[in-house]
Design an enzyme around this catalytic site. Structure first.
Site, short mmCIF file in Angstrom:
data_model
loop_
_atom_site.label_atom_id
_atom_site.label_comp_id
_atom_site.label_asym_id
_atom_site.label_seq_id
_atom_site.Cartn_x
_atom_site.Cartn_y
_atom_site.Cartn_z
N HIS A 191 0.91 -1.15 0.01
CA HIS A 191 -0.18 0.10 -0.06
C HIS A 191 1.03 1.14 -0.06
O HIS A 191 1.93 1.02 0.46
CB HIS A 191 -0.68 -0.16 1.35
CG HIS A 191 -1.85 0.86 1.44
ND1 HIS A 191 -1.63 2.18 1.73
CD2 HIS A 191 -3.38 0.78 1.41
CE1 HIS A 191 -2.65 3.01 1.81
NE2 HIS A 191 -3.80 2.19 1.48
N ASP A 210 3.06 -4.60 7.90
CA ASP A 210 1.63 -4.16 7.82
C ASP A 210 0.76 -4.94 7.90
O ASP A 210 0.50 -5.75 6.81
CB ASP A 210 1.94 -3.19 6.37
CG ASP A 210 0.36 -2.64 6.18
OD1 ASP A 210 -0.41 -2.83 6.98
OD2 ASP A 210 0.33 -2.02 5.07
N GLN A 249 -4.61 -5.40 6.66
CA GLN A 249 -5.44 -6.37 5.93
C GLN A 249 -5.44 -7.80 6.57
O GLN A 249 -6.07 -8.46 6.04
CB GLN A 249 -5.03 -6.39 4.51
CG GLN A 249 -5.35 -4.86 3.89
CD GLN A 249 -6.63 -4.33 3.87
OE1 GLN A 249 -7.87 -5.27 4.06
NE2 GLN A 249 -6.85 -3.24 3.72
N LYS A 282 -10.38 -0.95 10.03
CA LYS A 282 -10.61 -2.12 9.13
C LYS A 282 -10.71 -3.60 9.54
O LYS A 282 -11.02 -4.49 8.93
CB LYS A 282 -9.03 -2.11 8.24
CG LYS A 282 -8.90 -0.95 7.52
CD LYS A 282 -7.78 -1.28 6.53
CE LYS A 282 -7.11 0.00 6.01
NZ LYS A 282 -7.95 0.61 4.81
N CYS A 301 -4.54 2.52 -3.90
CA CYS A 301 -3.51 2.95 -3.04
C CYS A 301 -2.26 2.14 -3.26
O CYS A 301 -1.36 1.69 -2.35
CB CYS A 301 -3.68 3.28 -1.44
SG CYS A 301 -4.79 4.64 -1.29
#
Lengths: 153, 423
Positions: B140, B217, B220, B243, B381
């Site tokens: 991202h 990261d 997600q 999220k 993104c």
């Protein structure tokens, strides 16, 4: 689904499928590139101006149906127009897609461009319709920089 | 234009996967029960922001109605209650990630802020000219740009590990990028754009062999997978609350204690100090050293509530249900001849990116919206990844545990309408 038919009218679908005046113009006297960073749409407008009249105008680039059809129909309506007339059309078109206003008698005749009247109901898509117009505006103002749609609120 | 088959009357049904009762779960999410353009809402934009169960909405509301006050140092009752609620959420987050210590859990605004925090503290202190930072091609933008800024500031070099045509990390190529110059590997656990699950444990192990630290990261990953930072042995891990079915404006950065302790502060202000004079300031202990200013207290409380909620559902149940739903949706979309999937990794979460032949994703999105179906269209993104697949944009249906097969059927019917309009 009446709304959807308002947006994707036959004329728009047709110009999306078979864009007119697409491609680079070799002897262009001005050109500008436009970019809609939100969707990645890119368009370049080429024009030949003689004695203040748009003799030739083409566009190139990739985008959604609304932006492609808008660029295509724009080139058709600007060809042969004076710079003043082009400016008035830009203003009229911008009003058409951003506000639900009817075309007025004393305003410029938008002709086929009126097919974009449904766009104002889709705020997320207004920038798609205006990208080519912002770009031509930059080209005619001899501002060769890439324009974006981000000041189009 | 004809209408998409009304799916609300169907009796077909969701198999009760491993005791996961999706109909009951959906009752917990008030926002799902509405019509959009005259059709039942189908919310498939979860990777952008997920919906919130009543438990989260109630926790935030209750906080403002009964406990609201500034946290820490207050001697009055409300401040004590607010502090307790907020710090309880920190412990929930520690347990969610399987961290050892609550001091390793830093509240941030979201994953983006966490990456920036690590870049500007750990990065500025440890990365110098000629050092290298490794990311993957599927990051991202928020796990690219902070590192580019750091590279500009320090003279370090950003290296990119490639992905294959399926959208999987090419592990051998990643390994080749590692060297003693590698100071940090910053990699996504799960691709936001195409759903690939990265073999992050192996990525971390290899990075550690050359002495590099690793930031993962997890924005997600956490909504779909059970994560344990001890098992992964990552140095930093981050996710965003919104999220993960929690509030916006709150997220978590996990950092190993011994690393955090040696990091300079990020922002200066209240809460992050121990004592201040005009001559000298000493900084607070972990984790408060990295939490300048009044935080998003209600957001933190809401985050605590969502962790409880998801734990009660059980990550195992969620993963099993989503696995079946992903298989169903993938097969259903593949059966549409005009649809091409972008990103077909063997190991994926329920995020499906696709393009429709000859139709720009924005047109697909606008038409689907008219049928009440919310998907995301654009570059997600992740412009470098779009460039890798030579598409300017894709359509992305990102599913959550409250989505159903019936909704997938509505999506497929909607896509058939798109094809018809542009046929």
């Amino acid at each position: 689904m009446g709304d959807l038919d308002d947006l994707y009218q036959e004329l728009i679908l047709d110009h999306n499928k078979s864009p007119r005046n697409r491609g680079e113009l070799e002897n262009a006297t001005c050109k500008a590139a436009g970019h809609n960073p939100l969707c990645g749409d890119r368009v370049t407008v080429f024009a030949t101006i003689e004695d203040g009249i748009i003799k030739e105008i083409t566009f190139d680039g990739a985008g959604c149906a609304i932006s492609t059809a808008s660029a295509s129909l724009m080139t058709e309506s600007l060809k042969g127009k004076t710079l003043e007339e082009a400016k008035a059309l830009f203003k009229g078109f911008h009003g058409l897609v951003t506000e639900e206003t009817e075309e007025t008698e004393d305003g410029p005749g938008l002709g086929k461009l009126a097919v974009f009247s449904g766009v104002c109901k889709y705020p997320a898509r207004v920038k798609c319709a205006t990208l080519a117009w912002h770009t031509v505006h930059a080209a005619l103002s001899e501002n060769g920089d890439t324009v974006t749609t981000e000041d189009d609120e | 234009m004809t209408t998409v088959a009304d799916t609300s009357n169907k009796t077909s049904f969701e198999p009760a996967t491993h005791g996961f009762d999706v109909a009951r779960v959906r009752q917990d999410f008030p926002i799902l029960h509405q019509s959009v353009h005259g059709h039942p809402l189908v919310y498939f934009d979860n990777a952008a922001s997920a919906q919130k169960p009543q438990a989260v909405i109630d926790a935030v509301k209750r906080f403002y109605e009964t406990d609201n006050a500034n946290i820490h140092r207050g001697v009055h009752k409300l401040s004590v209650r607010a502090t307790e609620s907020y710090e309880r959420a920190r412990i929930r987050a520690r347990d969610l990630l399987g961290a050892r210590h609550q001091e390793e859990i830093i509240f941030v605004r979201g994953a983006s802020e966490a990456v920036n925090l690590v870049a500007q503290t750990f990065g500025r202190a440890n990365v110098t000219s000629g050092d290298e930072i490794v990311v993957s091609h599927m990051e991202h933008h928020s796990n690219i740009v902070p590192w580019q800024i750091l590279c500009q500031q320090t003279g370090a070099v950003l290296r990119v590990a490639p992905v294959n045509d399926q959208g999987e990390l090419i592990f051998e190529e990643y390994e080749k990028l590692l060297s003693p110059r590698t100071k940090l590997v910053a990699m996504t656990h799960v691709s936001n754009a195409i759903g690939t699950i990265v073999p992050i444990r192996d990525v971390i192990e290899k990075a550690h062999k050359v002495g590099a630290k690793v930031l993962v990261d997890g924005a997600q990953a956490v909504p779909h997978l059970s994560v344990n930072v001890k098992e992964l042995d990552c140095d930093f891990y981050t996710f965003s609350g919104h999220k993960f079915f929690g509030p916006t404006g709150v997220g978590i950065l996990f950092g190993k204690k011994d690393i955090l302790e040696h990091m300079p502060p990020y922002q200066g202000g209240g809460e992050m100090i121990r004592s201040v004079t005009f001559e000298e300031t000493t900084y607070n202990d972990l984790p408060h050293r990295f939490e300048a200013g009044t935080p998003n207290i209600a957001g933190g409380v809401g985050l605590g509530a969502i962790i409880d909620y998801v734990n009660a559902l059980g990550f195992g149940n969620i993963a099993a249900y989503e696995h079946e739903l992903l298989a169903y949706a993938t097969a259903a979309l593949e059966a549409v001849p005009e649809v091409r999937l972008v990103g077909t990794a063997a190991n994926k979460v329920a995020v499906i990116s696709f393009v429709v032949d000859g139709v720009h994703p924005h047109d697909v999105g606008t038409i689907l919206d008219q049928y009440g179906i919310a998907i995301r269209t654009g570059h997600h993104c992740a412009q470098p990844l779009m460039a890798r697949f030579q598409v300017p944009a894709t359509c992305r249906a990102s599913l959550a545990f409250y989505n159903t097969r019936q909704e997938v059927d509505a999506l497929v019917a909607g896509i058939r309408q798109v094809v018809k309009v542009f046929g």
